[in-house]
Design a protein around this motif. Structure first.
Motif, PDB file in Angstrom:
ATOM      1  N   VAL A  75     -84.765 -36.083  25.511  1.00  0.00           N
ATOM      2  CA  VAL A  75     -85.826 -35.703  26.453  1.00  0.00           C
ATOM      3  C   VAL A  75     -85.459 -34.412  27.176  1.00  0.00           C
ATOM      4  CG1 VAL A  75     -87.036 -36.372  28.567  1.00  0.00           C
ATOM      5  CG2 VAL A  75     -86.628 -38.071  26.769  1.00  0.00           C
ATOM      6  N   ASP A  76     -84.202 -34.307  27.631  1.00  0.00           N
ATOM      7  CA  ASP A  76     -83.760 -33.096  28.335  1.00  0.00           C
ATOM      8  C   ASP A  76     -83.922 -31.857  27.452  1.00  0.00           C
ATOM      9  OD1 ASP A  76     -83.070 -34.722  30.451  1.00  0.00           O
ATOM     10  OD2 ASP A  76     -80.916 -34.733  29.991  1.00  0.00           O
ATOM     11  N   MET A  77     -83.606 -31.999  26.174  1.00  0.00           N
ATOM     12  CA  MET A  77     -83.708 -30.866  25.261  1.00  0.00           C
ATOM     13  C   MET A  77     -85.153 -30.452  25.028  1.00  0.00           C
ATOM     14  SD  MET A  77     -80.764 -31.931  22.489  1.00  0.00           S
ATOM     15  CE  MET A  77     -80.831 -30.394  21.573  1.00  0.00           C
ATOM     16  N   ALA A  78     -86.077 -31.398  25.190  1.00  0.00           N
ATOM     17  CA  ALA A  78     -87.493 -31.116  24.958  1.00  0.00           C
ATOM     18  C   ALA A  78     -88.265 -30.832  26.245  1.00  0.00           C
ATOM     19  CB  ALA A  78     -88.137 -32.303  24.229  1.00  0.00           C
ATOM     20  N   THR A  79     -87.563 -30.739  27.370  1.00  0.00           N
ATOM     21  CA  THR A  79     -88.217 -30.534  28.663  1.00  0.00           C
ATOM     22  C   THR A  79     -88.740 -29.106  28.805  1.00  0.00           C
ATOM     23  OG1 THR A  79     -86.853 -32.220  29.721  1.00  0.00           O
ATOM     24  CG2 THR A  79     -87.874 -30.603  31.169  1.00  0.00           C
ATOM     25  N   VAL A  82     -86.790 -25.595  29.960  1.00  0.00           N
ATOM     26  CA  VAL A  82     -85.344 -25.787  29.848  1.00  0.00           C
ATOM     27  C   VAL A  82     -84.836 -25.194  28.538  1.00  0.00           C
ATOM     28  CG1 VAL A  82     -83.479 -27.474  29.643  1.00  0.00           C
ATOM     29  CG2 VAL A  82     -85.328 -27.853  31.284  1.00  0.00           C
ATOM     30  N   HIS A  83     -83.884 -24.282  28.643  1.00  0.00           N
ATOM     31  CA  HIS A  83     -83.189 -23.760  27.469  1.00  0.00           C
ATOM     32  C   HIS A  83     -81.869 -24.518  27.399  1.00  0.00           C
ATOM     33  CE1 HIS A  83     -81.235 -20.151  25.196  1.00  0.00           C
ATOM     34  NE2 HIS A  83     -81.483 -21.177  24.421  1.00  0.00           N
ATOM     35  N   TYR A  84     -81.882 -25.632  26.673  1.00  0.00           N
ATOM     36  CA  TYR A  84     -80.769 -26.578  26.750  1.00  0.00           C
ATOM     37  C   TYR A  84     -79.457 -25.983  26.252  1.00  0.00           C
ATOM     38  CZ  TYR A  84     -78.440 -31.100  26.767  1.00  0.00           C
ATOM     39  OH  TYR A  84     -77.571 -32.135  27.028  1.00  0.00           O
ATOM     40  N   ALA A  85     -79.518 -25.192  25.186  1.00  0.00           N
ATOM     41  CA  ALA A  85     -78.289 -24.601  24.645  1.00  0.00           C
ATOM     42  C   ALA A  85     -77.606 -23.715  25.686  1.00  0.00           C
ATOM     43  CB  ALA A  85     -78.594 -23.811  23.379  1.00  0.00           C
ATOM     44  N   ALA A  86     -78.394 -22.937  26.426  1.00  0.00           N
ATOM     45  CA  ALA A  86     -77.826 -22.085  27.478  1.00  0.00           C
ATOM     46  C   ALA A  86     -77.333 -22.927  28.653  1.00  0.00           C
ATOM     47  CB  ALA A  86     -78.872 -21.084  27.957  1.00  0.00           C
ATOM     48  N   LEU A  87     -78.019 -24.039  28.905  1.00  0.00           N
ATOM     49  CA  LEU A  87     -77.652 -24.899  30.027  1.00  0.00           C
ATOM     50  C   LEU A  87     -76.276 -25.529  29.844  1.00  0.00           C
ATOM     51  CD1 LEU A  87     -78.722 -26.228  32.684  1.00  0.00           C
ATOM     52  CD2 LEU A  87     -79.535 -28.119  31.252  1.00  0.00           C
ATOM     53  N   MET A 241     -88.504 -28.986  17.817  1.00  0.00           N
ATOM     54  CA  MET A 241     -88.247 -29.997  18.837  1.00  0.00           C
ATOM     55  C   MET A 241     -89.083 -31.244  18.613  1.00  0.00           C
ATOM     56  SD  MET A 241     -86.313 -30.953  21.113  1.00  0.00           S
ATOM     57  CE  MET A 241     -85.410 -29.403  21.196  1.00  0.00           C
ATOM     58  N   VAL A 242     -90.334 -31.067  18.181  1.00  0.00           N
ATOM     59  CA  VAL A 242     -91.167 -32.236  17.874  1.00  0.00           C
ATOM     60  C   VAL A 242     -90.520 -33.053  16.756  1.00  0.00           C
ATOM     61  CG1 VAL A 242     -93.408 -33.009  17.010  1.00  0.00           C
ATOM     62  CG2 VAL A 242     -93.279 -31.105  18.627  1.00  0.00           C
ATOM     63  N   ALA A 243     -90.004 -32.346  15.743  1.00  0.00           N
ATOM     64  CA  ALA A 243     -89.346 -33.032  14.634  1.00  0.00           C
ATOM     65  C   ALA A 243     -88.096 -33.768  15.113  1.00  0.00           C
ATOM     66  CB  ALA A 243     -88.985 -32.029  13.546  1.00  0.00           C
ATOM     67  N   GLN A 244     -87.350 -33.147  16.029  1.00  0.00           N
ATOM     68  CA  GLN A 244     -86.141 -33.805  16.525  1.00  0.00           C
ATOM     69  C   GLN A 244     -86.487 -35.082  17.284  1.00  0.00           C
ATOM     70  OE1 GLN A 244     -82.861 -31.407  17.904  1.00  0.00           O
ATOM     71  NE2 GLN A 244     -82.592 -32.730  19.678  1.00  0.00           N
ATOM     72  N   VAL A 245     -87.556 -35.037  18.057  1.00  0.00           N
ATOM     73  CA  VAL A 245     -88.004 -36.253  18.741  1.00  0.00           C
ATOM     74  C   VAL A 245     -88.411 -37.303  17.711  1.00  0.00           C
ATOM     75  CG1 VAL A 245     -89.748 -37.226  20.275  1.00  0.00           C
ATOM     76  CG2 VAL A 245     -88.682 -35.032  20.837  1.00  0.00           C
ATOM     77  N   ALA A 246     -89.133 -36.864  16.665  1.00  0.00           N
ATOM     78  CA  ALA A 246     -89.578 -37.786  15.622  1.00  0.00           C
ATOM     79  C   ALA A 246     -88.408 -38.411  14.868  1.00  0.00           C
ATOM     80  CB  ALA A 246     -90.501 -37.062  14.644  1.00  0.00           C
ATOM     81  N   PHE A 247     -87.288 -37.708  14.796  1.00  0.00           N
ATOM     82  CA  PHE A 247     -86.108 -38.260  14.125  1.00  0.00           C
ATOM     83  C   PHE A 247     -85.647 -39.572  14.761  1.00  0.00           C
ATOM     84  CE2 PHE A 247     -84.333 -34.038  12.326  1.00  0.00           C
ATOM     85  CZ  PHE A 247     -84.845 -34.326  11.075  1.00  0.00           C
ATOM     86  N   ASN A 248     -85.949 -39.755  16.073  1.00  0.00           N
ATOM     87  CA  ASN A 248     -85.468 -40.948  16.772  1.00  0.00           C
ATOM     88  C   ASN A 248     -83.963 -41.099  16.552  1.00  0.00           C
ATOM     89  OD1 ASN A 248     -85.448 -43.346  18.257  1.00  0.00           O
ATOM     90  ND2 ASN A 248     -85.935 -44.602  16.467  1.00  0.00           N
ATOM     91  N   LEU A 249     -83.219 -40.049  16.900  1.00  0.00           N
ATOM     92  CA  LEU A 249     -81.780 -40.044  16.640  1.00  0.00           C
ATOM     93  C   LEU A 249     -81.082 -41.199  17.343  1.00  0.00           C
ATOM     94  CD1 LEU A 249     -81.046 -36.219  16.924  1.00  0.00           C
ATOM     95  CD2 LEU A 249     -81.025 -37.599  14.825  1.00  0.00           C
ATOM     96  N   ILE A 250     -80.106 -41.760  16.641  1.00  0.00           N
ATOM     97  CA  ILE A 250     -79.263 -42.811  17.190  1.00  0.00           C
ATOM     98  C   ILE A 250     -77.810 -42.438  16.929  1.00  0.00           C
ATOM     99  CG2 ILE A 250     -81.016 -44.587  16.782  1.00  0.00           C
ATOM    100  CD1 ILE A 250     -79.339 -45.511  14.364  1.00  0.00           C
ATOM    101  N   PRO A 251     -76.864 -42.922  17.744  1.00  0.00           N
ATOM    102  CA  PRO A 251     -75.458 -42.760  17.369  1.00  0.00           C
ATOM    103  C   PRO A 251     -75.242 -43.422  16.011  1.00  0.00           C
ATOM    104  CG  PRO A 251     -75.634 -43.462  19.653  1.00  0.00           C
ATOM    105  CD  PRO A 251     -77.010 -43.604  19.048  1.00  0.00           C
ATOM    106  N   ALA A 252     -74.724 -42.679  15.055  1.00  0.00           N
ATOM    107  CA  ALA A 252     -74.602 -43.209  13.692  1.00  0.00           C
ATOM    108  C   ALA A 252     -73.770 -44.489  13.657  1.00  0.00           C
ATOM    109  CB  ALA A 252     -73.995 -42.143  12.790  1.00  0.00           C
TER     110      ALA A 252
END
Length: 395
Positions: A75-79, A82-87, A241-252
Motif C-alpha cells: 500500500v505504501d508503495m502505491a500511495t 510517494v516515491h517509495y524508492a527515494a523514501l 504498480m497496479v500489477a504489483q498490487v494484483a500479484f498479491n505478494l506474500i512472503p514465499a
C-alpha cells in the motif's frame, strides 16, 4: 519414426550433450547433461561460482514480519505522491562476495550445426521467474528455437532466484550487484571455447526485469554485448504498480506449497490464487491452461531489493550503437496497460527513446499475448521475429 529409431536418435542426442565441454574460467560443480524441452539443443547444466563487487544502495527496508506487514508495504508503495524508492533509499554500500549460480549452456543438438555456432545468446529471466522461462515446454522454448536456428544459449538463475544462492534479499540482491555478476559472466563467455568452437558474438536477451538488467549492462559496459533483444519492457510504467498490487505478494516462506520453506521473508512470490498470476502475466483465452498451471505451480520469487534499485541503473544509452530488438505482447498489462499500440507502438517508442544511436532497430508487437510472451499460443511468432532480427544483422 519407430520406437527403436526414436531411442537411437535420443541416444545420439544425449551423446552430443555428454560431449559438450565449456573451456572457460568457469568450473561447473555437479554437472549434468541433457536436452532442451523439444530436444533441439544439447545442454550442459551445473553450478558456477561468480565473484563480484558493487556499490549497492543502503535500503531502509527490513524483511516483512508477516503478511500484514508486507501488505502495508505494498500500500505504501502505491500511495499517491510517494516515491517509495527515494523514501527508503540511502547512500551507497559496498557489497562483495562469491556466489553460486545455476547455469545451462545449450548448443544445437545436431553436431554439424553445433560446430558452426558463432553467436551465443545470454538469456535473462524476469521477476518471479527463473531459467525455465526460456525452455519451458515443447513449443514454448526459446532455447529450442534458438538452437534450431543455429545459436548457442547461456541461461541462468539470477542471484536470489531458482537454484542459485539466496543471500540477504534487501541489501545484497540488488540491480548493481546483478549487473556486475552478469558482466563477469559475459566476459568469460566472450573468451570461451565451447565444444571446440570459439564464440565470436554475445547477444543479450532479456525479459521484463531481465531486460532491465541487459540494459544496465550496456549502460556501464557497452562493449559487452553485440546486440540486444529486449522483451516485456517499455517506457510506459503506469501499469506496474497496479500489477504489483494484483500479484498479491506474500512472503514465499509462507506459500502453502512448502517449496520456499526456510527462505528469508524478504523473498516474495505471488499469492496462492491463480488469478494473482493471470492478471499481470496472461491474456485469456490465448494460452494453454496446462502451460498456465505449470507456470503458476513453478513460480519463483522476487525481492524489493532488486525492484527498488533497477531505476538507478537504467537510462537512455546514447553510446550504444549495436542492433536492438524490442518485443512486447500486444496486450501486456504491466508495461502497456493491455494495449501496446496506444497511443503509438510502445516498442518503437521505447527503442527510439533509449537507444537513439542504435544501428539496426527492430520492434514487434506479438499478437494475442500478455506479459509472458513465451507462454502464449503466439510464442513462436515472437521467437521467429527475434531470430530473424539476428540473421538480418549477420549475427
Amino acid at each position: 519414426m519407430t520406437a527403436g529409431a526414436h531411442l537411437l536418435r535420443l541416444a545420439a542426442l544425449l551423446a552430443v550433450a555428454r560431449g559438450l565441454q565449456l573451456d572457460t574460467a568457469f568450473v561447473l560443480s555437479q554437472p549434468t547433461h541433457g536436452l532442451s524441452a523439444a530436444g533441439k539443443a544439447a545442454c550442459l547444466r551445473g553450478n558456477i561460482q561468480v565473484t563480484a563487487s558493487a556499490n549497492n544502495t543502503k535500503l531502509a527496508l527490513q524483511s516483512p514480519a508477516g503478511q500484514p506487514d508486507l501488505t502495508q508495504t505494498t500500500v505504501d508503495m502505491a500511495t499517491a505522491g510517494v516515491h517509495y524508492a527515494a523514501l527508503v533509499g540511502g547512500g551507497p554500500t559496498h557489497v562483495t562476495g562469491t556466489f553460486q549460480l545455476y547455469a545451462e549452456l545449450c548448443v544445437p543438438a545436431d553436431p554439424v550445426a553445433a560446430r558452426k555456432v558463432q553467436t551465443l545468446q545470454f538469456l535473462n529471466h524476469g521477476g518471479t521467474l527463473d531459467h525455465t522461462y526460456w525452455d519451458f515446454a515443447p513449443g514454448y522454448s526459446y532455447v529450442d528455437a534458438a538452437a534450431a536456428a543455429g545459436y548457442a544459449t547461456f541461461n541462468y538463475d539470477r542471484l536470489g532466484y531458482g537454484l542459485s544462492d539466496h543471500p540477504d534479499p534487501n541489501q545484497v540482491v540488488q540491480a548493481a550487484l546483478q549487473r556486475e555478476m552478469a558482466h563477469q559472466m559475459v566476459g568469460v563467455l566472450r573468451e570461451a571455447t565451447i565444444g571446440g568452437f570459439r564464440i565470436k558474438n554475445v547477444v543479450g536477451v532479456g525479459h521484463s526485469a531481465g531486460s532491465a538488467l541487459i540494459m544496465a549492462i550496456v549502460g556501464k559496459y557497452p562493449a559487452d554485448l553485440d546486440a540486444l533483444i529486449l522483451t516485456g519492457i517499455s517506457t510506459s510504467i503506469e501499469g506496474i504498480m497496479v500489477a504489483q498490487v494484483a500479484f498479491n505478494l506474500i512472503p514465499a516462506a509462507l506459500d502453502p506449497s512448502g517449496r520456499f520453506n526456510g527462505l528469508d521473508k524478504g523473498y516474495l512470490t505471488q499469492g496462492a490464487v491463480a488469478q494473482d498470476f493471470q492478471f499481470p502475466f496472461y491474456r485469456y483465452p490465448d494460452f494453454d491452461p496446462t502451460i498456465f498451471r505449470k507456470q503458476f505451480d513453478t513460480r519463483q520469487t522476487t525481492v524489493f531489493g532488486e525492484l527498488l534499485t533497477f531505476g538507478g541503473v537504467i537510462a537512455p544509452q546514447p553510446a550504444y550503437t549495436g542492433p536492438v530488438d524490442v518485443v512486447l505482447g500486444q496486450q501486456d498489462y504491466i508495461f502497456c496497460q493491455a494495449n501496446c499500440s496506444y497511443p503509438t507502438n510502445q516498442a518503437q517508442t521505447f527503442v527510439d527513446a533509449l537507444f537513439p544511436a542504435s544501428q539496426g532497430k527492430s520492434t514487434f508487437l506479438q499478437a494475442n499475448s500478455g506479459h509472458l510472451i513465451a507462454q502464449h499460443y503466439t510464442a513462436r511468432d515472437g521467437f521467429a521475429h527475434s531470430l530473424h532480427f539476428l540473421k538480418r544483422n549477420r549475427l
